[in-house]
Motif scaffolding. Structure first.
Motif, PDB file in Angstrom:
ATOM      1  N   THR A  84       0.831  -1.196   0.000  1.00 55.17           N
ATOM      2  CA  THR A  84       0.000   0.000   0.000  1.00 55.17           C
ATOM      3  C   THR A  84       0.871   1.254   0.000  1.00 55.17           C
ATOM      4  N   HIS A  85       1.892   1.238   0.829  1.00 58.42           N
ATOM      5  CA  HIS A  85       2.774   2.400   0.911  1.00 58.42           C
ATOM      6  C   HIS A  85       3.407   2.676  -0.443  1.00 58.42           C
ATOM      7  N   PHE A  86       3.882   1.597  -1.099  1.00 62.23           N
ATOM      8  CA  PHE A  86       4.533   1.745  -2.384  1.00 62.23           C
ATOM      9  C   PHE A  86       3.574   2.357  -3.405  1.00 62.23           C
ATOM     10  N   LEU A  87       2.338   1.822  -3.408  1.00 70.29           N
ATOM     11  CA  LEU A  87       1.340   2.336  -4.347  1.00 70.29           C
ATOM     12  C   LEU A  87       1.040   3.821  -4.081  1.00 70.29           C
ATOM     13  N   GLN A  88       0.818   4.127  -2.812  1.00 67.83           N
ATOM     14  CA  GLN A  88       0.430   5.500  -2.461  1.00 67.83           C
ATOM     15  C   GLN A  88       1.522   6.492  -2.814  1.00 67.83           C
ATOM     16  N   VAL A  89       2.787   6.050  -2.615  1.00 61.62           N
ATOM     17  CA  VAL A  89       3.868   6.998  -2.851  1.00 61.62           C
ATOM     18  C   VAL A  89       4.168   7.113  -4.333  1.00 61.62           C
ATOM     19  N   SER A  90       4.142   5.956  -5.070  1.00 59.57           N
ATOM     20  CA  SER A  90       4.548   6.037  -6.478  1.00 59.57           C
ATOM     21  C   SER A  90       3.414   6.540  -7.363  1.00 59.57           C
ATOM     22  N   TRP A  91       2.172   6.131  -7.107  1.00 59.74           N
ATOM     23  CA  TRP A  91       1.051   6.613  -7.912  1.00 59.74           C
ATOM     24  C   TRP A  91       0.422   7.879  -7.346  1.00 59.74           C
ATOM     25  N   GLY A  92       0.264   7.842  -6.075  1.00 58.32           N
ATOM     26  CA  GLY A  92      -0.570   8.858  -5.417  1.00 58.32           C
ATOM     27  C   GLY A  92      -1.677   8.132  -4.707  1.00 58.32           C
ATOM     28  N   PRO A  93      -2.409   8.834  -3.852  1.00 59.81           N
ATOM     29  CA  PRO A  93      -3.457   8.157  -3.074  1.00 59.81           C
ATOM     30  C   PRO A  93      -4.580   7.671  -3.989  1.00 59.81           C
ATOM     31  N   VAL A  94      -4.850   6.382  -3.968  1.00 62.32           N
ATOM     32  CA  VAL A  94      -5.920   5.822  -4.798  1.00 62.32           C
ATOM     33  C   VAL A  94      -7.230   5.956  -4.036  1.00 62.32           C
ATOM     34  N   MET A  95      -8.095   6.842  -4.539  1.00 64.86           N
ATOM     35  CA  MET A  95      -9.325   7.135  -3.813  1.00 64.86           C
ATOM     36  C   MET A  95     -10.430   6.225  -4.284  1.00 64.86           C
ATOM     37  N   PRO A  96     -11.281   5.760  -3.377  1.00 63.61           N
ATOM     38  CA  PRO A  96     -12.424   4.958  -3.800  1.00 63.61           C
ATOM     39  C   PRO A  96     -13.357   5.776  -4.683  1.00 63.61           C
ATOM     40  N   ALA A  97     -14.015   5.091  -5.638  1.00 61.93           N
ATOM     41  CA  ALA A  97     -14.925   5.802  -6.536  1.00 61.93           C
ATOM     42  C   ALA A  97     -16.138   6.268  -5.760  1.00 61.93           C
ATOM     43  N   ASN A  98     -16.324   7.569  -5.731  1.00 59.61           N
ATOM     44  CA  ASN A  98     -17.446   8.128  -4.987  1.00 59.61           C
ATOM     45  C   ASN A  98     -17.435   9.637  -5.242  1.00 59.61           C
ATOM     46  N   GLU A  99     -18.315  10.322  -4.581  1.00 59.86           N
ATOM     47  CA  GLU A  99     -18.255  11.779  -4.679  1.00 59.86           C
ATOM     48  C   GLU A  99     -18.385  12.369  -3.283  1.00 59.86           C
ATOM     49  N   SER A 100     -17.855  13.561  -3.117  1.00 63.98           N
ATOM     50  CA  SER A 100     -17.965  14.180  -1.796  1.00 63.98           C
ATOM     51  C   SER A 100     -17.959  15.688  -1.931  1.00 63.98           C
ATOM     52  N   PHE A 101     -18.436  16.320  -0.910  1.00 68.42           N
ATOM     53  CA  PHE A 101     -18.632  17.770  -0.974  1.00 68.42           C
ATOM     54  C   PHE A 101     -18.326  18.373   0.381  1.00 68.42           C
ATOM     55  N   GLN A 102     -17.654  19.488   0.389  1.00 67.49           N
ATOM     56  CA  GLN A 102     -17.391  20.158   1.657  1.00 67.49           C
ATOM     57  C   GLN A 102     -17.397  21.677   1.449  1.00 67.49           C
TER      58      GLN A 102
END
Lengths: 318, 346
Positions: free
Chosen positions: A235-253
Motif C-alpha cells: 500500500t505504501h509503495f502504491l500510495q507513494v509512487s502513484w498517489g493516493p488511490v481514492m475509492p470511486a465516490n463523490e464528496s462535498f465540503q
C-alpha cells in the motif's frame, strides 16, 4: 485556508478520521488566515475611502501574524501545509509563545483602528447607507460571508454546519442589520476579535497526539510498519509512487472562508486524481451583484462599495 | 551739447539711486520666488519622509544622508523623461495648463511680506491680488481636464471647478473680518496692526478656521483632493501628463501649500513677529518657523483623515462654512462700528 475544503472533502471520500490535534491545528491556522485576510481588507477598505495611513498599520499586524504562520508552516502567504489526513509537520517548539504574543497584540490594535478610523465621521458619512442591500437580495445573488451577515442573517458555516471541530469552540457570530458598506466592515472587525478568541482557546487546549491520521491514504502515508508487514509495504509503495488511490465516490465540503463560503465538490472514478472538481468561491457572486446595488449612485460610492466587498480576482476567476 | 557730456549724463542715470533700488528690488524678487520654487520641490521629499515617519515605515532613505538627495534624483529623472503629448489631446491648452498651475500661485506669493525689509511687492490691494490669482489657478485644472480628452480627467476637473468656486466664495468672506478690523488690504498694514493689537487668531478665530479649510480646498490637498481622488479617478485631471509637465503640477501643488501657510501666518499669526515680541532681531526665523508649522499641518491632515464624498464637500461649504463666515463678518463689522467714535462715523 482555501485548501481546507479540498482536504476535508478528500478525507470524507477516503473515510479518514483525523486526530483531534489535527483539527485544532487546522482551526487555529484557519483563524490566523482569517485575521490576515480581514486585516488586508480593513486597511484597503479605509484607503479606498480615502485615508492613506491605516493600511500601513494593518500590514504591520499582518506581518506579526505571518511571523507566527511562517514559524509553524515554513511559508507565508500560501503555505499549502494542510495535507490529506493531517498537516505537514508537528507544531514547532515555542509555537505557543509566538501565538500568545499575537493574541495579546492584536485586540489593542483593533480598538485603536476602531477609535481612530472607523468612528471617524467622514468615513461614516462615506459608508453608512451606501451600497445597501437586504437579506432577500443577498440570498438571491448568492452573497455569503460578512456581506450576508451584515444584512442581519445569522448564517455562519462554523456554527450552522460545523467542520473540523468548530463545534468545540466558544465564539459568537457578529451580525449587523443595515447591510451597507459600513456594516460589512464592522462585521469583519468583530470577526477578527472572535478569531482571536478561537485562537486563544486553541492555544490553551491544544491536544496531545499525532499530527497525522494513521490511515493508508494519508499523504505521505505512514511508513513505520512497512518493514514488518508486506500488505502495508505494498500500500505504501502504491500510495507513494502513484498517489493516493481514492475509492470511486463523490464528496462535498463547504467552509466559512474569509470572503464567504468556499466549497469543493469532488468526483472520484477510483484513480489517484479527481475525475471532476467543482470549486465554488464566494467572490464571483459578489461581483455579479454590483450593478444591481450601485446603479444610480455616485462614483465615490462605487469605490466605497468595492472596498467593502473584499474580493480578490484570483477568487473570482474559476 | 558735447557728445561726451551726454554720454556721462547717461552714465550718471544708470547709477542713480532709484535705478539701484529697482535693481535691488528685482534681485530680491527673483531670490524670493526662486526660494519658493526650491522649497516647493524640497517639500516633496519632506512630505514623503514625514508620511513615512507617521506611517510606520522609512520613506526615501537611500540617496545621500537620510535620503536627502532623493529630490535631486527625482528631478533628474523627471527632466530626462520624454516630454510626451498623447495624440488625442488639445496641444496648446494641454501645454498651457501646467504653466498656469505653477505660475498662478507663484505669482500670488509676491504679496507676502516675509520680513520688514524682504518681500516682492507691497501692493495696497494685496489680498485682492491673492484672490485673483487663486481664481486663475482653477483654470489650470479646468484646462488640463478638458484638453486631456479623458473621462477621468474631465470628471476631476469638473469636480475641481465646482469645488474651487464654492470654496472661493467664503474664502474671500473669511478674510473680510481681518480687512474690516485693519481697514486695509495691504499685507504689511495687516501685520503691523497685529503687532500693535492682538494676533488675529484670537479675534478672528472663525475667520481663521474657515480660511484654513478654504485654503486646503483651493490647493486641492487632502481631504479636498476631489479632483485627483486616486482611488476613484486614477489621479484625475493630470492623468495624461508625464515628465516635466506633470512635475509642474506637482511643484505647483507644493507652492500652493507654502502660499496658503504663509498667508495664514501673515494674516492670523502676526507675520514676522514673534509671540510677545520675543527676539525681534530674527524676523525671518519667526516667519519660517510658523510657515513650516502650517506646512506640517497640511501633511498631517493628509496622513490622518479619509476623503469625504464630493456632494458632502459641497454641503459642508455652502451649508456650514458660508453661513459661519457671514456671521463672523457681521459680528466683526458690528463691533468695529460700535467702537468707532460717533464723530468719525459721521
Amino acid at each position: 485556508m482555501n485548501n481546507l475544503p479540498y482536504v476535508l472533502a478528500v478525507e470524507k471520500l477516503a473515510g479518514i478520521k483525523v486526530p483531534q490535534k489535527v483539527d485544532t491545528i487546522r482551526v487555529m491556522l484557519a483563524e490566523f488566515f482569517r485575521i490576515t485576510s480581514h486585516l488586508l481588507f480593513l486597511g484597503t477598505y479605509i484607503q479606498d475611502v480615502g485615508a492613506m495611513t491605516p493600511v500601513f498599520f494593518t500590514f504591520t499586524d499582518r506581518q506579526r501574524a505571518y511571523t507566527v504562520i511562517e514559524a509553524i508552516t515554513g511559508f507565508r502567504l500560501h503555505p499549502a501545509w494542510y495535507r490529506i489526513g493531517g498537516v505537514a509537520h508537528d507544531l514547532p517548539r515555542g509555537w505557543d509563545k509566538l501565538v500568545k504574543d499575537f493574541v495579546e497584540w492584536l485586540p489593542k490594535r483593533l480598538d485603536e483602528y476602531e477609535k481612530a478610523a472607523l468612528k471617524n465621521s467622514i468615513l461614516k458619512g462615506r459608508t453608512i447607507g451606501v451600497a445597501q442591500y437586504n437579506t432577500k437580495e443577498a440570498l438571491a445573488w448568492g452573497v455569503t460571508g460578512a456581506g450576508l451577515r451584515a444584512t442581519g442573517l445569522d448564517f455562519d458555516l462554523r456554527k450552522a454546519r460545523p467542520y473540523s471541530g468548530y463545534e468545540n469552540f466558544e465564539f459568537e457570530v457578529p451580525l449587523a442589520h443595515n447591510g451597507d458598506a459600513y456594516d460589512r466592515c464592522m462585521v469583519r472587525v468583530e470577526e477578527m476579535r472572535q478569531s482571536i478568541r478561537i485562537i486563544d482557546q486553541c492555544l490553551r487546549n491544544m491536544p496531545e497526539g499525532p499530527y497525522k491520521a494513521d490511515h493508508p491514504l494519508t499523504t505521505p502515508p505512514p511508513k513505520e510498519r512497512t518493514l514488518q508487514h508486506i500488505e502495508t509495504l505494498i500500500t505504501h509503495f502504491l500510495q507513494v509512487s502513484w498517489g493516493p488511490v481514492m475509492p470511486a465516490n463523490e464528496s462535498f465540503q463547504m467552509i466559512e472562508a474569509t470572503k464567504g463560503i468556499n466549497s469543493y465538490y469532488l468526483t472520484s472514478d477510483g484513480g489517484t486524481m479527481s475525475y471532476r472538481t467543482r470549486i465554488r468561491t464566494p467572490s464571483y457572486p459578489h461581483l455579479q451583484q454590483i450593478p444591481s446595488v450601485i446603479r444610480g449612485s455616485m462614483v465615490a460610492d462605487l469605490i466605497a462599495y468595492l472596498g467593502s466587498i473584499d474580493f480578490v480576482m484570483a477568487d473570482v476567476d474559476r | 551739447m558735447h557728445p561726451s557730456k551726454a554720454c556721462r549724463r547717461q552714465h550718471n542715470d544708470l547709477v542713480h539711486p532709484e535705478v539701484i533700488d529697482v535693481i535691488i528690488a528685482v534681485v530680491k524678487a527673483v531670490v524670493v520666488l526662486l526660494a519658493v520654487v526650491v522649497c516647493g520641490a524640497l517639500l516633496s521629499f519632506i512630505e514623503r519622509r514625514l508620511l513615512g515617519w507617521w506611517q510606520d515605515r522609512y520613506g526615501p532613505n537611500r540617496v545621500g544622508p537620510f535620503g536627502m538627495f532623493q529630490i535631486a534624483a527625482d528631478m533628474l529623472k523627471m527632466f530626462f523623461k520624454e516630454d510626451w503629448n498623447p495624440p488625442f489631446v488639445d496641444r496648446m491648452i494641454f501645454t498651457l495648463a501646467p504653466v498656469v498651475a505653477m505660475s498662478a500661485l507663484l505669482i500670488a506669493f509676491v504679496i507676502i511680506p516675509i520680513t520688514p525689509t524682504w518681500g516682492v511687492a507691497d501692493l495696497n490691494i494685496g489680498l485682492l491680488f491673492f484672490f485673483a490669482m487663486a481664481g486663475l489657478s482653477v483654470y489650470a485644472v479646468l484646462f488640463a481636464g478638458w484638453s486631456s480628452n479623458n473621462k477621468y480627467a474631465l470628471l476631476g476637473s469638473l469636480r475641481a471647478s465646482a469645488q474651487t468656486v464654492s470654496y472661493e466664495v467664503f474664502m474671500g468672506l473669511a478674510l473680510m473680518g481681518v480687512v474690516v478690523q485693519v481697514g486695509s488690504f495691504n499685507m504689511r498694514d495687516i501685520v503691523e496692526y497685529q503687532a500693535q493689537n492682538l494676533w488675529f487668531i484670537i479675534p478672528q478665530f472663525f475667520g481663521f478656521c474657515t480660511f484654513f479649510i478654504a485654503g486646503v480646498a483651493v490647493t486641492h490637498r487632502h481631504p479636498f483632493d476631489q479632483p485627483e481622488a486616486e482611488q476613484e479617478l486614477a489621479d484625475g485631471y493630470h492623468i495624461e501628463y508625464a515628465g516635466m509637465k506633470w512635475g509642474m503640477f506637482f511643484v505647483g501643488e507644493y507652492i500652493g501649500i507654502i502660499l496658503v501657510s504663509a498667508l495664514l501666518v501673515t494674516l492670523f499669526f502676526g507675520g514676522w513677529h514673534g509671540p510677545f515680541d520675543l527676539l525681534p532681531q530674527v524676523p525671518f526665523l519667526w516667519f519660517a518657523l510658523k510657515t513650516g508649522f502650517f506646512i506640517m499641518l497640511f501633511i498631517l491632515l493628509r496622513a490622518s483623515i479619509p476623503r469625504p464624498r464630493y456632494d458632502q464637500v459641497m454641503d459642508f461649504s455652502w451649508k456650514f462654512c458660508l453661513p459661519l463666515t457671514l456671521l463672523n463678518l457681521l459680528v466683526t463689522a458690528a463691533i468695529v462700528l460700535l467702537n468707532t467714535p460717533a464723530v468719525a462715523a459721521q
